[in-house]
Enzyme design. Structure first.
Site, PDB file in Angstrom:
ATOM      1  N   HIS A 127      -7.414   1.505   2.340  1.00 23.17           N
ATOM      2  CA  HIS A 127      -8.283   0.792   3.297  1.00 23.17           C
ATOM      3  C   HIS A 127      -8.697   1.680   4.476  1.00 23.17           C
ATOM      4  CE1 HIS A 127      -7.639  -2.896   1.178  1.00 23.17           C
ATOM      5  NE2 HIS A 127      -6.357  -2.976   1.470  1.00 23.17           N
ATOM      6  N   ASP A 164      -5.333  -1.942  -7.208  1.00 22.68           N
ATOM      7  CA  ASP A 164      -4.735  -2.791  -6.175  1.00 22.68           C
ATOM      8  C   ASP A 164      -5.497  -4.128  -6.138  1.00 22.68           C
ATOM      9  OD1 ASP A 164      -3.006  -2.194  -3.347  1.00 22.68           O
ATOM     10  OD2 ASP A 164      -4.544  -3.747  -3.152  1.00 22.68           O
ATOM     11  N   HIS A 166      -6.443  -5.666  -3.699  1.00 23.45           N
ATOM     12  CA  HIS A 166      -7.442  -5.598  -2.624  1.00 23.45           C
ATOM     13  C   HIS A 166      -8.439  -4.461  -2.915  1.00 23.45           C
ATOM     14  CE1 HIS A 166      -3.632  -7.138  -0.819  1.00 23.45           C
ATOM     15  NE2 HIS A 166      -4.463  -8.085  -0.437  1.00 23.45           N
ATOM     16  N   ASP A 251       0.353  -4.915  -5.941  1.00 24.06           N
ATOM     17  CA  ASP A 251       0.184  -6.285  -5.447  1.00 24.06           C
ATOM     18  C   ASP A 251      -0.751  -7.079  -6.367  1.00 24.06           C
ATOM     19  OD1 ASP A 251      -2.025  -4.803  -4.709  1.00 24.06           O
ATOM     20  OD2 ASP A 251      -1.779  -5.120  -2.553  1.00 24.06           O
TER      21      ASP A 251
HETATM   22 ZN   LIG Z   1      -3.351  -4.293  -1.657  1.00 29.11          ZN
END
Ligand SMILES: [Zn+2]
Length: 315
Positions: A127, A164, A166, A251
């Site tokens: 990120h 991931d 995200h 995750d």
């Molecule tokens: Zn993540």
């Protein structure tokens, strides 16, 4: 025969994101314990990374942002001032060691000393944007690895796979206008960081080298595997990557605290196999994987063990 390397140093545990934070040092303890348990025959090579140098960071991050991180840690602050970027006294050294783990791993696979490598490092990276930290990430480790491979080895076709839960917005942003890095991501839609739609395919010279597959909460093997087999694999037959980097976020495992996907450890083994098949076909097997998310310690440990066990079969 070259083996799978694990780039690990306890210094990555000295970064503390805040009391009760899900991104905490216990994650690395769970992973290390699971990997040691998996490595009964000492087939893994454990190596402590050299920290990245500041000049390495400038390959992907703005100088002012690097200054902010260094100076904020030195001043004893507990946040960079952006949401979800808690820091502690150990954060600078941990972040340089995390980035260094990937940079060292690229050298090891490029020089044929490692079959492949997994970097259980933190803080995570995907990120982190060129000019600001975000979402538990300070520096974008996988982007720094790609920049290093481009600069030191002259590579101009690098694949980053990000599974991931995200979207890896920082990695996408770093290479959105460049064709030298192909970014492929599967992630949960309408979820942090709220980017990563299908129409985001790159721009300028990078047009067509960014591929997003958002899926709704509850998605698992039936949705995610076809994105890999039906889209990533044939696209890579055209792109022919010289190096495969994996932002391995666990995750996306069922039961995670910060995601709603339903992948199992067998699914992570299969995704790893596909990444290795792409690397084997086009990149002489060169693959470097790094930890991103994964917050249910039991699930994280099992998924990581399945991932590394599969990587070991490439050695
Ligand atoms: Zn993540």
């Amino acid at each position: 025969m070259a083996k799978t390397f694990i780039m690990y140093d306890q210094i990555c545990k000295t970064h503390l994101a805040g009391s009760g934070h899900p991104e905490n040092p216990a994650r690395l303890d769970a992973i290390v314990s699971a990997l040691q348990n998996e490595d009964q025959n000492s087939e893994l090579v454990w190596q402590s990374p050299e920290p990245a140098r500041e000049e390495d960071l400038f390959g992907n991050h703005e100088a002012g942002y690097v200054d902010l991180v260094r100076d904020s840690v030195a001043a004893g602050r507990h946040s960079l001032g952006y949401p979800d970027t808690g820091i502690s006294n150990g954060s600078w050294d941990a972040a340089l060691t995390a980035a260094g783990g990937l940079i060292n791993a690229v050298d090891l696979v490029m020089e044929g000393k490692a079959a492949n490598a997994f970097c259980p490092v933190r803080p995570p990276g995907h990120h982190a944007r060129p000019g600001m930290g975000m979402g538990f990430c300070l520096f974008n480790n996988v982007a720094l690895a790609a920049r290093h491979a481009m600069k030191k080895y002259g590579l101009d076709r690098i694949l980053v796979i990000d599974w991931d839960v995200h979207h890896g917005n920082g990695t996408q942003e770093a290479f959105y206008q460049e064709q030298e890095v192909f970014f492929f991501s599967t992630h949960q839609e309408a979820w942090f960081p709220f980017t990563g739609e299908r129409h985001e395919t790159g721009s300028g010279k990078g047009r067509g080298t960014n591929m997003n597959f958002p899926f709704s909460a509850g998605a698992g093997r039936d949705e995610i595997l076809p994105a890999f087999t039906g889209h990533l694999v044939p696209t890579m037959d055209e792109y022919k990557p010289q190096l495969v980097l994996v932002s391995a976020g666990f995750d996306a495992m069922q039961g995670d605290l910060l995601g709603r996907f339903n992948l199992t450890e067998d699914d992570f083994a299969r995704l790893t196999e596909i990444a290795m098949e792409i690397a084997g076909k086009h990149a002489s097997g060169r693959l470097v994987s790094t930890l991103e998310g994964g917050y249910n310690l039991d699930g994280l440990a099992r998924a990581c063990a399945a991932h590394v066990k599969t990587l070991m079969q490439g050695g």
